[in-house]
Motif scaffolding. Structure first.
Motif, PDB file in Angstrom:
ATOM      1  N   GLY A  85       0.832  -1.202   0.000  1.00  0.00           N
ATOM      2  CA  GLY A  85       0.000   0.000   0.000  1.00  0.00           C
ATOM      3  C   GLY A  85       0.861   1.243   0.000  1.00  0.00           C
ATOM      4  N   SER A  89      -3.574  -0.666  13.014  1.00  0.00           N
ATOM      5  CA  SER A  89      -4.281   0.398  13.738  1.00  0.00           C
ATOM      6  C   SER A  89      -5.773   0.417  13.441  1.00  0.00           C
ATOM      7  N   LYS A 128       0.056   1.404  11.034  1.00  0.00           N
ATOM      8  CA  LYS A 128       0.833   2.591  11.401  1.00  0.00           C
ATOM      9  C   LYS A 128       2.253   2.192  11.797  1.00  0.00           C
ATOM     10  N   ALA A 135      -2.038  11.007   8.359  1.00  0.00           N
ATOM     11  CA  ALA A 135      -3.375  11.279   8.886  1.00  0.00           C
ATOM     12  C   ALA A 135      -3.665  12.771   8.909  1.00  0.00           C
ATOM     13  N   GLN A 162      -5.626  -0.843   8.084  1.00  0.00           N
ATOM     14  CA  GLN A 162      -4.622   0.216   8.111  1.00  0.00           C
ATOM     15  C   GLN A 162      -3.527  -0.144   9.096  1.00  0.00           C
ATOM     16  N   SER A 187      -8.668  -2.455  11.862  1.00  0.00           N
ATOM     17  CA  SER A 187      -8.811  -3.810  11.349  1.00  0.00           C
ATOM     18  C   SER A 187     -10.263  -4.210  11.223  1.00  0.00           C
ATOM     19  N   TYR A 238       0.487   6.317   8.008  1.00  0.00           N
ATOM     20  CA  TYR A 238      -0.170   5.012   7.978  1.00  0.00           C
ATOM     21  C   TYR A 238      -0.160   4.463   6.551  1.00  0.00           C
ATOM     22  N   ILE A 239      -0.475   3.175   6.442  1.00  0.00           N
ATOM     23  CA  ILE A 239      -0.538   2.489   5.149  1.00  0.00           C
ATOM     24  C   ILE A 239      -1.860   1.741   5.072  1.00  0.00           C
ATOM     25  N   THR A 240      -2.582   1.918   3.993  1.00  0.00           N
ATOM     26  CA  THR A 240      -3.822   1.176   3.771  1.00  0.00           C
ATOM     27  C   THR A 240      -3.511  -0.040   2.905  1.00  0.00           C
ATOM     28  N   TYR A 279     -10.339  -3.627   3.668  1.00  0.00           N
ATOM     29  CA  TYR A 279      -8.989  -3.147   3.925  1.00  0.00           C
ATOM     30  C   TYR A 279      -8.696  -3.006   5.408  1.00  0.00           C
TER      31      TYR A 279
END
Length: 336
Positions: A65, A233, A254, A70, A252, A235, A202-204, A250
């Motif tokens: 991702g 972070s 962190k 944020a 996320q 779910s 963060y990553i998605t 999806y």
């Protein structure tokens, strides 16, 4: 007469004997050479092999991702567009709220301001003369009013001048600036600089199996070969009825410590979740493990011969397997 007949018979008999003799010579075969018996030479068989090695093995899920923040604040001119005069920040700069980011050219406006400042001065002089010469109160009041009118016009020009300067609306780190160069026109609302909070990245990700990405599960984040610690972070087990449609596909992730990540917003990252692992075990490729009579075997080289060896399989990944027993470190495994 009898004598002639006897001669003829003798001649015919002699001719027959001659022909019989010649005919017999014609049908006898030639003498053939006797060849030695053939010999069979056994060819040597060679095999391609790979050496069984000991290493660590991990069963893991990898999902990719883009890195995002944020907190993202796009800085742009909100009141007017114009020709870009200067940009005062660069990617990586940390800026404070109110700090000057960029400025537009104001050639025409500067001329108007200079002219209007003169109008204000003239109105002030007119009022001063009216007072000194003791004009009527109405004339004095009118002169005072003219001063205010001229000042109002001047203040409007000052505001336009100030609108040509872009000040940071928040504190943050500059992650990107416009591709427009000095002297190029920029529109109202066009992003000049992007400010982010680098401590809240963060990553998605969109993994096939969301159930294993539970809240606070530790993960590894790989960016250009460098690894960082992270955690889940957001779910699937956090979903509520009104979030399902948006979040069911999806999760996320962190960074545990994003201070070293820097300006990587927009970069692609791999999120690695280790499901199981083994350390210092014999590992072979899955394509070397065959099934023979319902048993799993690996072909090893013993005294130059290819021998099937039954093995016990432990942890398996998509490409490799742990060998619990049957093959030892250093043995040669036959590839073909």
């Amino acid at each position: 007469m009898k004598s002639f007949t006897k001669k003829v018979c003798a001649l015919v008999l002699g001719l027959g004997i001659t022909l019989t003799t010649l005919s017999g010579c014609y049908f006898l075969p030639d003498e053939e050479e006797i060849l030695p018996p053939p010999t069979v030479k056994q060819s040597e068989v060679t095999y391609s092999t790979v050496t069984a090695k000991v290493k660590d093995l991990a069963k893991q899920i990898i999902a990719s991702g883009s890195i995002a923040s944020a907190s993202v604040d796009e800085q742009s001119f909100s009141a007017q567009g114009g020709v870009l005069k200067e940009i005062y920040v660069f990617p990586g700069d940390v800026v404070e709220e109110g700090q000057l980011i960029a400025e537009l050219e104001t050639y025409d406006l500067d001329e108007k301001i200079s002219t209007q400042e003169l109008y204000v001065k003239r109105a002030q002089l007119t009022h001063q003369i009216a007072v000194e010469k003791e004009y009527s109160q109405a004339e004095i009041d009118k002169a005072a009013l003219d001063i205010e009118l001229e000042k109002n016009d001047l203040n409007k020009l000052y505001e336009q001048k100030n609108d040509a300067k872009l000040y940071a609306t928040s504190s943050g780190t500059v992650s990107a600036i416009t591709s427009k160069g000095i002297g190029e026109y920029v529109n109202v609302g066009e992003s000049i600089a992007t400010l982010i909070d680098v401590t809240d990245l963060y990553i998605t990700i969109y993994p096939n199996d969301l159930t294993v990405f539970k809240l606070d599960t530790p993960v590894q984040i790989r960016i250009d070969g460098v690894f960082y610690d992270g955690y889940v972070s957001l779910s699937a087990d956090m979903l509520t009825s009104d979030m399902v449609e948006n979040l069911k596909y999806y999760a996320q992730v962190k960074f545990t410590d994003a201070s070293d990540v820097g300006l990587m917003v927009g970069n692609l990252a791999d999120v690695i979740l280790v499901l199981d692992k083994r350390e210092d075990v014999v590992v072979v490729s899955n394509n070397l493990i065959k099934t023979v009579d319902g048993k799993q075997v690996v072909y090893v080289l013993e005294d130059g011969k290819k021998v099937a060896r039954e093995v016990e399989i432990g942890l398996q990944t998509g490409s490799e397997s742990e060998i619990i027993s049957g093959v030892s470190e250093g043995e040669e495994i036959v590839i073909r």
